[in-house]
Design a protein around this motif. Structure first.
Motif, short mmCIF file in Angstrom:
data_model
loop_
_atom_site.label_atom_id
_atom_site.label_comp_id
_atom_site.label_asym_id
_atom_site.label_seq_id
_atom_site.Cartn_x
_atom_site.Cartn_y
_atom_site.Cartn_z
N PHE A 44 0.82 -1.22 0.00
CA PHE A 44 0.00 0.00 0.00
C PHE A 44 0.85 1.26 0.00
O PHE A 44 0.49 2.28 0.59
N TRP A 45 1.97 1.19 -0.70
CA TRP A 45 2.86 2.34 -0.76
C TRP A 45 2.59 3.15 -2.03
O TRP A 45 3.20 2.90 -3.08
N GLU B 250 6.59 7.01 -0.67
CA GLU B 250 6.42 5.55 -0.58
C GLU B 250 6.69 4.87 -1.92
O GLU B 250 7.36 3.84 -1.98
N GLY C 135 -3.78 4.81 3.11
CA GLY C 135 -2.80 4.84 4.20
C GLY C 135 -3.16 3.86 5.30
O GLY C 135 -4.33 3.59 5.56
N GLY C 136 -2.12 3.32 5.95
CA GLY C 136 -2.35 2.39 7.05
C GLY C 136 -2.69 0.98 6.59
O GLY C 136 -2.61 0.04 7.37
N GLN D 205 2.36 -7.11 1.80
CA GLN D 205 2.82 -6.27 2.92
C GLN D 205 1.90 -6.51 4.11
O GLN D 205 0.83 -5.92 4.21
N LYS E 220 2.02 -7.24 8.52
CA LYS E 220 2.96 -7.08 9.64
C LYS E 220 2.36 -7.47 10.98
O LYS E 220 1.15 -7.67 11.10
N HIS F 291 9.77 1.62 11.47
CA HIS F 291 9.24 2.98 11.54
C HIS F 291 9.03 3.36 12.99
O HIS F 291 8.65 2.52 13.82
N TRP G 132 -7.66 5.42 11.04
CA TRP G 132 -6.29 5.02 11.41
C TRP G 132 -5.44 6.23 11.79
O TRP G 132 -4.54 6.11 12.63
N TRP H 263 -3.25 11.11 4.65
CA TRP H 263 -2.15 11.55 5.53
C TRP H 263 -1.10 12.37 4.78
O TRP H 263 -0.56 13.34 5.31
N TRP I 28 7.04 7.77 8.08
CA TRP I 28 6.81 7.73 6.64
C TRP I 28 6.52 9.16 6.16
O TRP I 28 6.74 9.47 4.99
N ASN J 290 6.96 0.26 14.51
CA ASN J 290 6.06 -0.25 13.48
C ASN J 290 6.93 -0.84 12.38
O ASN J 290 7.62 -0.11 11.68
N ASP K 124 7.49 -2.78 9.01
CA ASP K 124 6.88 -3.26 7.77
C ASP K 124 7.57 -4.56 7.35
O ASP K 124 8.80 -4.68 7.45
N LYS L 113 12.26 6.05 2.60
CA LYS L 113 10.99 5.79 3.28
C LYS L 113 10.83 6.58 4.58
O LYS L 113 9.72 6.76 5.07
N HIS M 23 -0.84 0.67 14.25
CA HIS M 23 -0.24 0.12 13.03
C HIS M 23 -0.04 -1.40 13.12
O HIS M 23 0.91 -1.95 12.57
C1 BGC Z 1 2.98 1.55 7.21
C2 BGC Z 1 3.88 2.46 6.41
C3 BGC Z 1 3.03 3.35 5.54
C4 BGC Z 1 1.98 4.06 6.36
C5 BGC Z 1 1.05 4.95 5.54
C6 BGC Z 1 1.94 2.34 7.95
O1 BGC Z 1 1.06 1.46 8.62
O2 BGC Z 1 3.72 0.81 8.13
O3 BGC Z 1 4.79 1.74 5.63
O4 BGC Z 1 3.86 4.26 4.88
O5 BGC Z 1 1.18 3.14 7.06
O6 BGC Z 1 0.36 4.18 4.63
#
Ligand code: BGC
Length: 424
Positions: free
Chosen positions: A36-37, A42, A68-69, A91, A93, A144, A192, A251, A271, A302, A304, A340, A380
């Protein structure tokens, strides 16, 4: 466990779908990567991984899901699994890695990890999250830090305000900035993002101790404490310092307001730094990174990572293994994390390529691991199963968007979280 049952249903459908011939269409040597980058910073970071993998002769098929998130991406991932067509890597986590691992759909990349000596190159707090029943099923790209405040010093100067170290100082500065006709607090009103701000408020109000009790241990007495009530009150006050365009805002658009000097501050993970640097801005000059108010002694981590789905095709498996190996190589960990805004997950990386914000983060990561200030980000997906984190986040957003009292928010929070906990 509720979330586990969901995934179980998904996996049953997945098995059914593959017997119907709907299995993955990834071809030999290709990896399809769901992530989701999608913001400027990103996308630049994700491109580093693609380039390094392609340099090894494999193909990258990009499957980016905006949002985002990652909530939208996780929904898409589940529906891809239901359709019997999971990507090669996704992605995912934190505790969710265990949720997917429970279903037996993940590829074991321990041989790649052994070859790359991951056990010795990762801090144990990171390595443990990547393993399912002792085997590596995921590879970490970064660490992060979430408890940051991003500020535009020119806006502070114009308003005659001082950078805040506490929430009292934050509101003093915010009053001055508002009086100068500028927006004190750049915020994107999405659940989020509300939760990201709230977890930092709790950390700043009650320290790592309260944070762990309410977000990790789910301790009922602590959820009812004055610290929680005070945290909701601080969140409520923030409403007066953001602008009318906040609801639903992404964001990175909020970060853009700070970059352009329309707004003074944003509370967001690092980020956001990727957006500043992608816009050619220099830390310490064009923008300031500092701990979110009251949280200088703590570090909300956080991490990734990518999980890998089982592949039947040996060419696809080779490409998948190459992706796992590439993620942990020093070249990728450097280029990716510089862009990043995060720090490498891999230990003993050179410090020179990193800026002052990242160096602070590296030092604080080590320091807080010793002092007990290192805590997992609940907003996150690092601290709690998704059902519990969702129950918390719902109350926070409802409170922020209504005139609910802090007392009622605390009561709703306790009820929601205890219910979600009981359903696990
Ligand atoms: C992720 C980041 C991302 C951010 C915004 C976070 O949860 O860990 O990699 O840039 O959300 O989407």
């Amino acid at each position: 466990m509720k979330s586990k049952n969901n995934i179980q249903r998904i996996v049953k459908s997945l098995v059914l779908a593959s017997t119907l011939g709907l299995s993955s269409v990834v071809s030999a040597g290709e990896v399809e990567v769901l992530h989701f980058w999608t913001s400027g910073g990103e996308a630049k970071s994700a491109a580093a991984l693609k380039e390094l993998l392609e340099a090894k002769g494999h193909q990258w098929r990009d499957f980016a899901v905006a949002g985002g998130g990652g909530d939208a991406a996780m929904t898409v991932l589940k529906s891809r699994a239901v359709a019997g067509n999971p990507p090669t890597a996704a992605q995912v986590k934190g505790p969710s890695i265990q949720e997917w691992g429970n279903e037996g759909v993940l590829a074991n990349v321990s041989a790649v990890a052994a070859e790359g000596d991951w056990d010795n190159l990762l801090p144990s707090v990171v390595a443990n999250v990547m393993k399912y029943e002792g085997d590596y099923v995921a590879a970490p790209v970064n660490v992060h830090r979430v408890n940051w405040l991003w500020a535009n010093p020119a806006v502070f100067e114009q308003a005659g305000a001082a950078l805040p170290n506490t929430w009292d100082e934050f509101f003093d500065a915010a009053d001055k900035i508002k009086a100068a006709g500028l927006i004190p607090f750049a915020h994107g009103g999405q659940p989020w993002q509300d939760f990201t701000v709230f977890e930092s408020i709790v950390l700043g109000t009650g320290g790592a101790d309260l944070y762990n009790k309410v977000f990790v241990e789910l301790d009922e007495a602590s959820m009812k404490s004055d610290g929680m009530k005070k945290s909701f009150e601080i969140l409520r006050r923030l409403n007066d310092y953001t602008d009318a365009g906040s609801p639903g805002r992404d964001w990175n658009v909020a970060t853009g307001m700070v970059i352009e000097g329309k707004a003074a501050m944003q509370v967001m993970g690092d980020w956001a730094k990727g957006e500043f640097t992608n816009a050619g801005k220099m830390p310490g000059k064009d923008f300031v990174c500092m701990a979110a108010p009251g949280t200088a002694d703590a570090f909300t981590f956080n991490i990734d990572s990518f999980i890998f789905f089982d592949q039947s095709d040996s060419g696809a498996r080779d490409a998948q293994n190459a992706l796992a190996a590439t993620i942990m190589e020093p070249e990728f960990q450097q280029v990716f994390n510089v862009a990043k805004g995060s720090i490498p997950a891999r230990l003993n990386m050179p410090r020179e390529p990193f800026d002052a914000c990242a160096l602070t983060s590296m030092d604080d990561f080590v320091k807080t691991a010793e002092t007990g200030g290192l805590v997992p980000s609940v907003a996150h997906g690092m601290a709690a199963y998704s059902a519990v984190a969702g129950a918390m986040s719902d109350v926070v957003t409802k409170f922020f968007n209504s005139d609910m009292s802090a007392e009622d928010a605390v009561a709703a929070y306790v009820t929601n979280v205890m219910e979600a906990k009981a359903s696990l």
